[in-house]
Design an enzyme around this catalytic site. Structure first.
Site, PDB file in Angstrom:
ATOM      1  N   HIS A 186      35.659  44.741  38.369  1.00 31.24           N
ATOM      2  CA  HIS A 186      36.200  43.601  39.106  1.00 31.24           C
ATOM      3  C   HIS A 186      37.129  42.746  38.241  1.00 31.24           C
ATOM      4  CE1 HIS A 186      36.680  40.477  41.952  1.00 31.24           C
ATOM      5  NE2 HIS A 186      35.646  39.723  41.615  1.00 31.24           N
ATOM      6  N   CYS A 220      38.996  35.728  43.373  1.00 30.19           N
ATOM      7  CA  CYS A 220      38.765  37.158  43.612  1.00 30.19           C
ATOM      8  C   CYS A 220      39.717  37.731  44.665  1.00 30.19           C
ATOM      9  CB  CYS A 220      37.333  37.397  44.075  1.00 30.19           C
ATOM     10  SG  CYS A 220      36.074  36.825  42.925  1.00 30.19           S
TER      11      CYS A 220
END
Length: 383
Positions: free
Chosen positions: A322, A76
């Site tokens: 995301h 991430c």
């Protein structure tokens, strides 16, 4: 940045090209002026991109050649890592004009029902150690230790969806209520579907220049990087406390020291809210409130638009979306817009200092990577 969503007809290259061209135009910079590329892309890419590098593919798409390209993979935090690498190169005097891009295509990457886990943890993932399961356990622990309520956790998703409704590039924009969150499909108790970030596709880009580079381009930058800090997990010395992350606390301390600011000086923040409970925990680890007070902080409205310290005015990972590699750079784009006073209906009035936080991967109970960036509107320290 591009809109975030699920785009079956878009390629990795076309997404990156759109974001990069927009960033170059915004900075009044020709592709030929760029001296380096730093690219964050966690997992996706065509065979060509995997063989030559996603950053090299981006350069080809935009018309940049002959420059060094750095491909960063930190789950991430891939985009934040790319931003950090470019910042180091510029502040160190190696380059004056750097292009940072984060890009990912997640909607067709994993296949329905396949667990998304940190690299090197496929076996654990197959046995149930996936991000939703981890954060569900963290939520249970936070509720047990601090009395955090299910409604406070759900309030994060509601707050961030309200912000996303004002963001035309967000993946999900329809307002929701606490009842909607609690009544959505269970994923890993106590977390339900609307407590979890979606998969999706997208790209974001930024230009970093030195003073010399700005002079060469004839531009007058409005945003300054006060700190760009990344770190890896404290695997041995961590407290093994599921309500807090040792790495985030250490990285935040370093970032505040570098910026010569404290949590009380931040006016707007973009925080890793991959799951609703995550934002509450990160409030505490970033020093935005005391340990155990995160639930009360969101419930108070202080972190909502119009509150004392708006967090995730973009809608956050939960609602803006995301796409792994794109997220860290998308946070920077949002905060730069906030500091430049051009965030439209979600503008935080008078914002002078902004903080971006993102974490990536797991290693022995802590995050594998944490990235924190602190930005300032130029002239803010004198105002």
């Amino acid at each position: 940045m591009t809109s975030f969503g699920k785009f079956a007809d878009r390629s990795l290259g076309s997404l990156a090209r759109e974001a990069c061209i927009e960033a170059l135009r915004d900075a009044q910079t020709a592709p030929q002026a760029v001296e380096m590329i730093a690219c964050g892309c966690a997992r996706s890419g065509s065979l060509q991109a995997r063989e030559s590098g996603v950053g090299q593919l981006v350069g080809w798409e935009v018309g940049i050649q002959g420059v060094p390209v750095y491909n960063e993979k930190a789950f991430c935090a891939s985009g934040a890592m790319a931003f950090n690498v470019a910042n180091l190169a510029v502040t160190g005097g190696e380059h004056d004009i750097a292009l940072v891009v984060g890009v990912e295509r997640m909607s067709t990457r994993n296949g329905k029902g396949r667990p998304l886990t940190s690299d090197g943890m496929v076996l654990e993932g197959e046995q149930g150690f996936t991000p939703p399961a981890y954060y569900a356990m963290a939520a249970r622990r936070h509720m047990d230790v601090y009395g955090t309520t299910r409604e406070q956790i759900a309030a994060v998703a509601v707050k961030n969806r309200r912000a996303a409704s004002l963001n035309p590039k967000a993946q999900y924009r329809e307002p929701i209520t606490i009842d909607d969150v609690v009544g959505s499909r269970p994923v890993a108790g106590p977390l339900h579907l609307l407590d979890c970030c979606p998969t999706g596709d997208g790209a974001a880009a930024a230009i970093i220049v030195s003073e010399r580079g700005a002079e060469r381009l004839g531009i007058d930058p409005q945003v300054e990087i006060l700190a760009s800090i990344v770190g890896s997990g404290y695997y041995a010395e961590q407290r093994r406390d599921m309500t807090s992350f040792t790495l985030d606390r250490h990285t935040a301390k370093r970032a505040y020291e570098r910026a010569q600011l404290g949590p009380e000086d931040i006016h707007v923040a973009e925080v890793h809210d991959s799951f609703s409970i995550a934002e509450i925990i990160h409030y505490e680890d970033l020093g935005l409130c005391e340990a155990g007070e995160g639930g009360k902080l969101v419930e108070s409205g202080d972190t909502s638009l119009g509150g004392r310290l708006p967090v995730n005015p973009s809608g956050g990972l939960l609602n803006r979306g995301h796409p792994l590699g794109a997220t860290g750079v998308a946070q920077i784009v949002e905060l730069a817009d906030q500091l430049r006073g051009r965030a439209g209906e979600r503008q935080v009035p008078g914002a002078r200092h902004a903080l971006a936080h993102i974490s990536g991967g797991f290693q022995e109970g802590d995050f594998a990577t944490s990235g924190i960036t602190i930005l300032a509107r130029i002239g803010a320290t004198e105002s």
